[in-house]
Scaffold this motif. Structure first.
Motif, PDB file in Angstrom:
ATOM      1  N   ALA A   1       0.830  -1.198   0.000  1.00 33.87           N
ATOM      2  CA  ALA A   1       0.000   0.000   0.000  1.00 33.87           C
ATOM      3  C   ALA A   1       0.870   1.255   0.000  1.00 33.87           C
ATOM      4  O   ALA A   1       0.605   2.202  -0.743  1.00 33.87           O
ATOM      5  CB  ALA A   1      -0.940   0.008   1.200  1.00 33.87           C
ATOM      6  N   SER A   2       1.921   1.269   0.814  1.00 34.51           N
ATOM      7  CA  SER A   2       2.786   2.450   0.852  1.00 34.51           C
ATOM      8  C   SER A   2       3.536   2.600  -0.468  1.00 34.51           C
ATOM      9  O   SER A   2       3.730   3.707  -0.958  1.00 34.51           O
ATOM     10  CB  SER A   2       3.764   2.372   2.024  1.00 34.51           C
ATOM     11  N   SER A   3       3.928   1.487  -1.069  1.00 36.33           N
ATOM     12  CA  SER A   3       4.602   1.533  -2.367  1.00 36.33           C
ATOM     13  C   SER A   3       3.656   2.087  -3.433  1.00 36.33           C
ATOM     14  O   SER A   3       4.042   2.900  -4.265  1.00 36.33           O
ATOM     15  CB  SER A   3       5.078   0.140  -2.758  1.00 36.33           C
ATOM     16  N   PHE A   4       2.388   1.648  -3.393  1.00 40.45           N
ATOM     17  CA  PHE A   4       1.391   2.128  -4.337  1.00 40.45           C
ATOM     18  C   PHE A   4       1.161   3.627  -4.163  1.00 40.45           C
ATOM     19  O   PHE A   4       1.049   4.367  -5.132  1.00 40.45           O
ATOM     20  CB  PHE A   4       0.082   1.361  -4.172  1.00 40.45           C
ATOM     21  N   GLN A   5       1.107   4.094  -2.910  1.00 34.53           N
ATOM     22  CA  GLN A   5       0.889   5.516  -2.657  1.00 34.53           C
ATOM     23  C   GLN A   5       2.064   6.337  -3.172  1.00 34.53           C
ATOM     24  O   GLN A   5       1.884   7.419  -3.715  1.00 34.53           O
ATOM     25  CB  GLN A   5       0.683   5.763  -1.164  1.00 34.53           C
TER      26      GLN A   5
ATOM     27  N   ALA B   1       4.006  10.042  -7.362  1.00 39.87           N
ATOM     28  CA  ALA B   1       5.115  10.405  -8.237  1.00 39.87           C
ATOM     29  C   ALA B   1       4.568  11.174  -9.440  1.00 39.87           C
ATOM     30  O   ALA B   1       3.534  10.824  -9.993  1.00 39.87           O
ATOM     31  CB  ALA B   1       5.857   9.160  -8.702  1.00 39.87           C
ATOM     32  N   PRO B   2       5.276  12.236  -9.829  1.00 37.27           N
ATOM     33  CA  PRO B   2       4.793  13.008 -10.980  1.00 37.27           C
ATOM     34  C   PRO B   2       4.875  12.172 -12.254  1.00 37.27           C
ATOM     35  O   PRO B   2       5.793  11.395 -12.460  1.00 37.27           O
ATOM     36  CB  PRO B   2       5.750  14.190 -11.038  1.00 37.27           C
ATOM     37  N   VAL B   3       3.883  12.369 -13.105  1.00 39.06           N
ATOM     38  CA  VAL B   3       3.837  11.653 -14.375  1.00 39.06           C
ATOM     39  C   VAL B   3       4.669  12.432 -15.370  1.00 39.06           C
ATOM     40  O   VAL B   3       4.478  13.630 -15.554  1.00 39.06           O
ATOM     41  CB  VAL B   3       2.379  11.516 -14.872  1.00 39.06           C
ATOM     42  N   ALA B   4       5.602  11.759 -15.989  1.00 35.26           N
ATOM     43  CA  ALA B   4       6.476  12.417 -16.950  1.00 35.26           C
ATOM     44  C   ALA B   4       5.682  12.784 -18.196  1.00 35.26           C
ATOM     45  O   ALA B   4       4.956  11.964 -18.741  1.00 35.26           O
ATOM     46  CB  ALA B   4       7.637  11.507 -17.312  1.00 35.26           C
ATOM     47  N   GLN B   5       5.824  14.028 -18.615  1.00 34.06           N
ATOM     48  CA  GLN B   5       5.165  14.483 -19.833  1.00 34.06           C
ATOM     49  C   GLN B   5       5.991  14.018 -21.025  1.00 34.06           C
ATOM     50  O   GLN B   5       7.213  14.016 -20.979  1.00 34.06           O
ATOM     51  CB  GLN B   5       5.056  16.016 -19.839  1.00 34.06           C
ATOM     52  N   PRO B   6       5.317  13.604 -22.090  1.00 35.75           N
ATOM     53  CA  PRO B   6       6.075  13.165 -23.266  1.00 35.75           C
ATOM     54  C   PRO B   6       6.885  14.322 -23.844  1.00 35.75           C
ATOM     55  O   PRO B   6       6.422  15.464 -23.883  1.00 35.75           O
ATOM     56  CB  PRO B   6       5.010  12.696 -24.247  1.00 35.75           C
TER      57      PRO B   6
END
Length: 107
Positions: A58-62, A67-72
């Motif tokens: 659960a902590s890993s999932f959180q 984590a920010p999603v990298a923009q293409p």
């Protein structure tokens, strides 16, 4: 167990059981109770291990969700008007990804 039955059992090297039904039932009940306690203790330990693993996941999932999603990374020129290759008198609008149908006279 009485002394006579005990000595008779020892003389037959345990091949003959001189226990009464009541004694056999009591011994079986004690064994079953001990096995049940041992099983419950193992189940409790297994449940604790599973609880810890679930907390780690659960902590890993959180962390992954936070984590920010990298923009293409955009390839090519920035949006703007560029010379039209089909008609040298016009400029065509490039929106950063595709050429549009918007045109204007070339300056």
């Amino acid at each position: 167990m009485g002394m006579i039955r005990k000595s008779m059992s020892m003389m037959t090297v345990g091949l003959v059981d001189f226990r009464s039904d009541k004694e056999r039932t009591a011994a079986y009940t004690r064994g079953a109770r001990t096995a049940a306690k041992k099983g419950a203790k193992q189940a409790k330990a297994q449940t604790e291990v599973l609880r810890q693993q679930a907390a780690m996941h659960a902590s890993s999932f959180q962390q992954q969700a936070a984590a920010p999603v990298a923009q293409p990374v955009r390839q090519g020129p920035p949006p703007g008007f560029y010379a039209d290759q089909n008609d040298p008198t016009l400029e065509r609008w490039f929106d950063g990804a595709d050429w549009t149908s918007v045109t204007q006279p070339r300056r």
